[in-house]
Write a protein that holds these residues in place. Structure first.
Motif, PDB file in Angstrom:
ATOM      1  N   ALA A  20     -10.304 -32.618   0.982  1.00  0.00           N
ATOM      2  CA  ALA A  20      -9.085 -32.648   0.535  1.00  0.00           C
ATOM      3  C   ALA A  20      -8.547 -31.204   0.412  1.00  0.00           C
ATOM      4  O   ALA A  20      -9.563 -30.221  -0.027  1.00  0.00           O
ATOM      5  CB  ALA A  20      -8.926 -33.278  -0.904  1.00  0.00           C
ATOM      6  N   ASP A  21      -7.463 -31.089   0.449  1.00  0.00           N
ATOM      7  CA  ASP A  21      -6.745 -29.566   0.293  1.00  0.00           C
ATOM      8  C   ASP A  21      -6.253 -29.388  -1.200  1.00  0.00           C
ATOM      9  O   ASP A  21      -6.122 -30.500  -1.729  1.00  0.00           O
ATOM     10  CB  ASP A  21      -5.631 -29.306   1.203  1.00  0.00           C
ATOM     11  CG  ASP A  21      -5.923 -29.028   2.751  1.00  0.00           C
ATOM     12  OD1 ASP A  21      -7.091 -28.584   2.945  1.00  0.00           O
ATOM     13  OD2 ASP A  21      -5.249 -29.712   3.582  1.00  0.00           O
ATOM     14  N   THR A  22      -6.071 -28.271  -1.517  1.00  0.00           N
ATOM     15  CA  THR A  22      -5.391 -27.940  -2.773  1.00  0.00           C
ATOM     16  C   THR A  22      -4.472 -26.848  -2.927  1.00  0.00           C
ATOM     17  O   THR A  22      -4.468 -26.130  -2.209  1.00  0.00           O
ATOM     18  CB  THR A  22      -6.743 -27.502  -3.729  1.00  0.00           C
ATOM     19  OG1 THR A  22      -7.252 -26.459  -3.608  1.00  0.00           O
ATOM     20  CG2 THR A  22      -7.819 -28.526  -4.120  1.00  0.00           C
ATOM     21  N   ALA A  23      -3.682 -27.223  -4.013  1.00  0.00           N
ATOM     22  CA  ALA A  23      -2.552 -26.331  -4.219  1.00  0.00           C
ATOM     23  C   ALA A  23      -2.518 -26.150  -6.007  1.00  0.00           C
ATOM     24  O   ALA A  23      -2.787 -27.277  -6.440  1.00  0.00           O
ATOM     25  CB  ALA A  23      -1.415 -26.728  -3.726  1.00  0.00           C
ATOM     26  N   GLY A  24      -1.959 -25.060  -6.281  1.00  0.00           N
ATOM     27  CA  GLY A  24      -1.767 -24.961  -7.679  1.00  0.00           C
ATOM     28  C   GLY A  24      -0.995 -23.674  -8.130  1.00  0.00           C
ATOM     29  O   GLY A  24      -0.529 -22.893  -7.075  1.00  0.00           O
ATOM     30  N   GLY A  25      -0.858 -23.723  -9.373  1.00  0.00           N
ATOM     31  CA  GLY A  25      -0.082 -22.802  -9.996  1.00  0.00           C
ATOM     32  C   GLY A  25       0.596 -23.232 -11.290  1.00  0.00           C
ATOM     33  O   GLY A  25       0.171 -23.998 -11.649  1.00  0.00           O
ATOM     34  N   THR A  26       1.688 -22.401 -11.471  1.00  0.00           N
ATOM     35  CA  THR A  26       2.336 -22.573 -13.041  1.00  0.00           C
ATOM     36  C   THR A  26       3.450 -23.447 -12.513  1.00  0.00           C
ATOM     37  O   THR A  26       4.254 -23.218 -11.829  1.00  0.00           O
ATOM     38  CB  THR A  26       2.386 -21.394 -13.615  1.00  0.00           C
ATOM     39  OG1 THR A  26       1.235 -20.560 -13.795  1.00  0.00           O
ATOM     40  CG2 THR A  26       3.071 -21.576 -15.186  1.00  0.00           C
ATOM     41  N   VAL A  27       3.700 -24.479 -13.549  1.00  0.00           N
ATOM     42  CA  VAL A  27       4.758 -25.357 -13.380  1.00  0.00           C
ATOM     43  C   VAL A  27       6.232 -24.571 -13.861  1.00  0.00           C
ATOM     44  O   VAL A  27       6.088 -24.230 -15.216  1.00  0.00           O
ATOM     45  CB  VAL A  27       4.734 -26.689 -14.241  1.00  0.00           C
ATOM     46  CG1 VAL A  27       5.909 -27.624 -14.183  1.00  0.00           C
ATOM     47  CG2 VAL A  27       3.424 -27.483 -13.854  1.00  0.00           C
ATOM     48  N   VAL A  28       6.968 -24.537 -12.882  1.00  0.00           N
ATOM     49  CA  VAL A  28       8.342 -23.741 -13.293  1.00  0.00           C
ATOM     50  C   VAL A  28       9.237 -25.053 -13.872  1.00  0.00           C
ATOM     51  O   VAL A  28       9.935 -24.675 -14.892  1.00  0.00           O
ATOM     52  CB  VAL A  28       9.054 -23.074 -12.320  1.00  0.00           C
ATOM     53  CG1 VAL A  28      10.513 -22.755 -12.474  1.00  0.00           C
ATOM     54  CG2 VAL A  28       7.981 -22.087 -11.692  1.00  0.00           C
ATOM     55  N   ALA A  29       9.436 -26.205 -13.583  1.00  0.00           N
ATOM     56  CA  ALA A  29      10.242 -27.333 -13.850  1.00  0.00           C
ATOM     57  C   ALA A  29       9.463 -28.483 -13.266  1.00  0.00           C
ATOM     58  O   ALA A  29       8.900 -28.574 -12.125  1.00  0.00           O
ATOM     59  CB  ALA A  29      11.615 -27.161 -13.146  1.00  0.00           C
ATOM     60  N   TYR A  30       9.698 -29.566 -14.221  1.00  0.00           N
ATOM     61  CA  TYR A  30       9.276 -31.050 -13.939  1.00  0.00           C
ATOM     62  C   TYR A  30      10.463 -31.726 -14.084  1.00  0.00           C
ATOM     63  O   TYR A  30      10.717 -31.907 -15.429  1.00  0.00           O
ATOM     64  CB  TYR A  30       7.988 -31.366 -14.363  1.00  0.00           C
ATOM     65  CG  TYR A  30       7.476 -32.814 -14.333  1.00  0.00           C
ATOM     66  CD1 TYR A  30       7.427 -33.270 -12.972  1.00  0.00           C
ATOM     67  CD2 TYR A  30       7.441 -33.534 -15.369  1.00  0.00           C
ATOM     68  CE1 TYR A  30       7.033 -34.608 -12.603  1.00  0.00           C
ATOM     69  CE2 TYR A  30       6.880 -34.913 -14.996  1.00  0.00           C
ATOM     70  CZ  TYR A  30       6.728 -35.261 -13.736  1.00  0.00           C
ATOM     71  OH  TYR A  30       6.419 -36.793 -13.648  1.00  0.00           O
ATOM     72  N   ASP A  31      11.068 -32.697 -13.151  1.00  0.00           N
ATOM     73  CA  ASP A  31      12.068 -33.576 -13.606  1.00  0.00           C
ATOM     74  C   ASP A  31      11.381 -34.973 -13.560  1.00  0.00           C
ATOM     75  O   ASP A  31      10.734 -35.401 -12.514  1.00  0.00           O
ATOM     76  CB  ASP A  31      13.002 -33.511 -12.505  1.00  0.00           C
ATOM     77  CG  ASP A  31      14.027 -34.530 -12.567  1.00  0.00           C
ATOM     78  OD1 ASP A  31      14.087 -35.485 -13.328  1.00  0.00           O
ATOM     79  OD2 ASP A  31      15.322 -34.275 -12.043  1.00  0.00           O
ATOM     80  N   ARG A  32      11.157 -35.429 -14.601  1.00  0.00           N
ATOM     81  CA  ARG A  32      10.382 -36.757 -14.860  1.00  0.00           C
ATOM     82  C   ARG A  32      11.267 -38.053 -14.211  1.00  0.00           C
ATOM     83  O   ARG A  32      10.649 -39.132 -13.778  1.00  0.00           O
ATOM     84  CB  ARG A  32      10.380 -36.962 -16.377  1.00  0.00           C
ATOM     85  CG  ARG A  32       9.372 -36.200 -17.243  1.00  0.00           C
ATOM     86  CD  ARG A  32       9.198 -36.271 -18.470  1.00  0.00           C
ATOM     87  NE  ARG A  32       8.608 -35.440 -19.201  1.00  0.00           N
ATOM     88  CZ  ARG A  32       7.344 -35.252 -19.029  1.00  0.00           C
ATOM     89  NH1 ARG A  32       6.574 -35.654 -18.329  1.00  0.00           N
ATOM     90  NH2 ARG A  32       6.820 -33.943 -19.921  1.00  0.00           N
ATOM     91  N   VAL A  33      12.679 -37.873 -14.114  1.00  0.00           N
ATOM     92  CA  VAL A  33      13.325 -38.960 -13.712  1.00  0.00           C
ATOM     93  C   VAL A  33      13.134 -39.002 -12.034  1.00  0.00           C
ATOM     94  O   VAL A  33      13.134 -39.874 -11.521  1.00  0.00           O
ATOM     95  CB  VAL A  33      14.779 -38.727 -13.988  1.00  0.00           C
ATOM     96  CG1 VAL A  33      15.582 -39.895 -13.487  1.00  0.00           C
ATOM     97  CG2 VAL A  33      15.014 -39.074 -15.585  1.00  0.00           C
ATOM     98  N   ASP A  34      13.362 -37.598 -11.303  1.00  0.00           N
ATOM     99  CA  ASP A  34      13.246 -38.000  -9.837  1.00  0.00           C
ATOM    100  C   ASP A  34      11.845 -37.471  -9.498  1.00  0.00           C
ATOM    101  O   ASP A  34      11.426 -37.491  -8.473  1.00  0.00           O
ATOM    102  CB  ASP A  34      14.260 -36.724  -9.457  1.00  0.00           C
ATOM    103  CG  ASP A  34      15.786 -37.193  -9.522  1.00  0.00           C
ATOM    104  OD1 ASP A  34      16.057 -38.258  -9.585  1.00  0.00           O
ATOM    105  OD2 ASP A  34      16.577 -36.168  -9.966  1.00  0.00           O
ATOM    106  N   HIS A  35      10.873 -37.124 -10.298  1.00  0.00           N
ATOM    107  CA  HIS A  35       9.653 -36.941 -10.156  1.00  0.00           C
ATOM    108  C   HIS A  35       9.414 -35.880  -9.045  1.00  0.00           C
ATOM    109  O   HIS A  35       8.664 -35.967  -8.211  1.00  0.00           O
ATOM    110  CB  HIS A  35       8.825 -38.086  -9.451  1.00  0.00           C
ATOM    111  CG  HIS A  35       8.958 -39.261 -10.365  1.00  0.00           C
ATOM    112  ND1 HIS A  35       8.148 -39.698 -11.527  1.00  0.00           N
ATOM    113  CD2 HIS A  35       9.818 -40.549 -10.189  1.00  0.00           C
ATOM    114  CE1 HIS A  35       8.510 -40.852 -12.061  1.00  0.00           C
ATOM    115  NE2 HIS A  35       9.568 -41.513 -11.150  1.00  0.00           N
ATOM    116  N   VAL A  36      10.041 -34.838  -9.277  1.00  0.00           N
ATOM    117  CA  VAL A  36      10.011 -33.459  -8.705  1.00  0.00           C
ATOM    118  C   VAL A  36       9.312 -32.541  -9.359  1.00  0.00           C
ATOM    119  O   VAL A  36       9.820 -32.136 -10.651  1.00  0.00           O
ATOM    120  CB  VAL A  36      11.357 -33.062  -8.110  1.00  0.00           C
ATOM    121  CG1 VAL A  36      11.522 -31.702  -7.625  1.00  0.00           C
ATOM    122  CG2 VAL A  36      12.083 -34.120  -7.510  1.00  0.00           C
TER     123      VAL A  36
END
Length: 87
Positions: A20-36
């Motif tokens: 599996a590949d991985t990516a990571g970082g700090t969340v700037v924004a999370y839209d719970r409705v649009d799942h972005v």
């Protein structure tokens, strides 16, 4: 003898699991409705296909690691895990 060696090599290559590949970082924004999900490196992740893999309480400022199967030149395949690092 070469045929047996070639078959053994081919068999071992086919039996090797895909990593599996991985990516990571700090969340700037999370839209719970649009799942972005937007990370600090400006990558945008569509988490709708990940469904119930999204950790409860995910919010801006969390450090996350996303594991996914690569789809080769097509980009990201299936997201297999999302983990929030302890702070």
């Amino acid at each position: 003898m070469r045929l047996i060696s070639a078959l053994a090599l081919l068999g071992s290559m086919l039996a090797t699991p895909a990593l599996a590949d991985t990516a990571g970082g700090t969340v700037v924004a999370y839209d719970r409705v649009d799942h972005v999900l937007v990370l600090d490196d400006k990558t945008v992740w569509d988490l709708a296909p990940a469904g119930d893999l999204v950790p409860e309480g995910l919010s801006a400022g969390n450090k996350v690691t996303i594991e996914y199967d690569s789809a080769g030149d097509s980009g990201v395949g299936k997201i297999t895990a999302i983990a929030v690092e302890s702070q």
